[in-house]
Motif scaffolding. Structure first.
Motif, PDB file in Angstrom:
ATOM      1  N   GLY B   3       6.510 -45.814  24.534  1.00  0.00           N
ATOM      2  CA  GLY B   3       7.160 -46.705  23.924  1.00  0.00           C
ATOM      3  C   GLY B   3       6.891 -48.148  24.763  1.00  0.00           C
ATOM      4  N   GLN B   4       7.282 -49.360  24.137  1.00  0.00           N
ATOM      5  CA  GLN B   4       6.898 -50.574  24.366  1.00  0.00           C
ATOM      6  C   GLN B   4       8.084 -51.097  25.640  1.00  0.00           C
ATOM      7  OE1 GLN B   4       4.212 -52.054  24.342  1.00  0.00           O
ATOM      8  NE2 GLN B   4       3.121 -51.027  22.473  1.00  0.00           N
ATOM      9  N   LEU B   6      11.052 -52.937  26.778  1.00  0.00           N
ATOM     10  CA  LEU B   6      12.282 -53.781  26.189  1.00  0.00           C
ATOM     11  C   LEU B   6      11.978 -55.264  25.774  1.00  0.00           C
ATOM     12  CD1 LEU B   6      15.019 -53.823  25.140  1.00  0.00           C
ATOM     13  CD2 LEU B   6      15.928 -54.718  27.521  1.00  0.00           C
ATOM     14  N   ILE B   9       9.673 -55.407  22.959  1.00  0.00           N
ATOM     15  CA  ILE B   9      10.527 -55.010  21.659  1.00  0.00           C
ATOM     16  C   ILE B   9      11.317 -56.364  21.198  1.00  0.00           C
ATOM     17  CG2 ILE B   9      12.065 -53.392  20.695  1.00  0.00           C
ATOM     18  CD1 ILE B   9      11.213 -51.229  22.913  1.00  0.00           C
TER      19      ILE B   9
END
Lengths: 278, 131
Positions: B3-4, B6, B9
């Motif tokens: 995942g990227q 925060l 995002i």
């Protein structure tokens, strides 16, 4: 790895006869493995945990997701902080300027609380964490910032083959373009991916969320979609609205899960719940 | 798949909500996202290209000066931000994917998460009318 719930209410302790099943204490979850004691958040539930801590425990690690009052209000009433034979570590989110110690001192000082941190018999050991990975005994902990007002971490605890993910305060759709179709770009995905057990914020009904966007919490529908996207095995809905009674929580779960097929378990988290992950 | 962070995002979510053109790149310059405003200027679509390695997106358009002399990479604000981790600003010409020559103005700034985590950069840009 054993997971025990001492508080799963959100925002405000709200004990009442109508909340007997799910409980009124705010966030506090104990994770034990052998002689390791990890406590996730210091909400009001930590007071009772402190009273029930076994005499064999000589070291406690409190991991704070963030410093909102419902996650820290129990710290001053946690008996081990007043017992010099128990070493207490407090881990919490780093910010760009103020230290975690300085922010904790705001709570441990008048007028909010009469006892200052440096008046405790033994000063807790403070650890600042961010996008971190560290070991406490055999338990590997990964922390990552997730979407909630102010610096807020989610945790992923791994012990052997078991994974427990904890995101009690998390607003998923605000930080997830094209949710739930883009895991890589979804806040918290890394933490929850393939977890055996996920505790996740589900404070609102979808219609309530519409008028609370930006408050930092998720609807039950978004949380279920998130759990599905992450491939978890069990979802325990957490951070119950302080106004929701047991009856309302049961109705909410029924409304959004009955007659639907999920390939994972879904429940409303309740105080006293114990999970054995092995 | 990982995942990227925060902050990226949220930056993408912000960019996706904006009418003006926005680019988001990772610390080495790989293009992570560009929005509809950028699509209309560059003549490409994110849905078709997805994220792009730095060498790929750099060849999509050609930055030049007013005499159509190619600009060195370090003359571009976004490249400056990537190398200095500081905001930068400037104007230059591009030939977009449709072959149009446009004068664009770019403001770029680093994306730094707490505490002191350098995560990439964001560039806001717009067509500048030559008067």
């Amino acid at each position: 790895m054993k997971v025990q719930v001492w508080g799963c209410r959100g925002s405000l302790p709200s004990p009442s006869p109508e909340k007997d099943i799910f409980g009124g204490n705010t966030s506090c979850v104990q994770v034990t493995h052998k002689d390791i004691c990890i406590i996730l958040d210091g909400g009001s539930g930590i007071q009772r945990l402190g009273e029930h801590l076994g005499n064999e425990i000589k070291e406690v690690h409190i991991l704070l997701t963030h410093l909102h009052i419902d996650h820290t209000m129990g710290l001053g009433f946690f008996l081990p902080l007043y017992n010099p034979s128990i070493k207490v570590h407090i881990w919490g989110p780093a910010t760009s300027d103020e230290t975690l110690l300085k922010r904790l001192r705001r709570y441990f000082s008048p007028p909010l609380f009469p006892v200052r941190l440096n008046e405790l018999p033994t000063h807790p050991i403070i650890h600042e964490i961010d996008e971190s990975e560290f070991m406490i005994g055999d338990v590997k902990i990964c922390s990552s910032y997730i979407c909630h007002p102010g610096p807020t971490l989610g945790f992923r605890l791994t012990c052997g083959n078991s994974v427990f993910a904890y995101m009690p305060d998390h607003e998923i759709p605000l930080a997830s373009p094209d949710f739930p179709n883009n895991p890589e770009w979804t806040s918290g995905y890394n933490l929850a991916k393939d977890a055996d057990l996920l505790f996740h914020d589900a404070q609102y009904r979808p219609e309530d969320y519409k008028s609370r966007i930006g408050w930092g919490h998720s609807s039950i529908v978004d949380t279920i979609a998130f759990a599905k996207m992450c491939g978890v095995k069990k979802l325990s809905l957490f951070h119950h609205d302080p106004g929701h009674t047991d009856k309302q929580l049961v109705e909410m779960l029924d409304e959004f899960t009955n007659e639907k097929h999920f390939d994972f378990d879904i429940e409303m988290c309740a105080e006293e719940n114990i999970y054995d992950l092995s | 798949m990982s995942g990227q962070p925060l902050e990226l995002i949220l930056a993408r979510q912000f960019a996706d909500s904006m009418g003006m053109a926005v680019f988001i790149v990772d610390p080495i310059g790989n293009l992570l996202f560009y929005n509809e405003g950028a699509e209309s200027i560059l003549g490409i679509r994110f849905a078709e290209t997805g994220s792009m390695a730095v060498e790929d997106w750099a060849s999509v358009f050609t930055p030049t000066d007013e005499h159509e002399n190619p600009l060195p990479p370090d003359g571009l604000p976004l490249v400056q931000t990537l190398s200095t981790h500081k905001p930068a600003h400037g104007s230059f010409y591009i030939f977009n994917n449709k072959g149009e020559k446009l004068l664009i103005t770019v403001t770029s700034f680093p994306i730094e998460g707490r505490p002191n985590r350098y995560l990439g950069a964001m560039a806001l840009f717009w067509k500048t009318v030559v008067t």
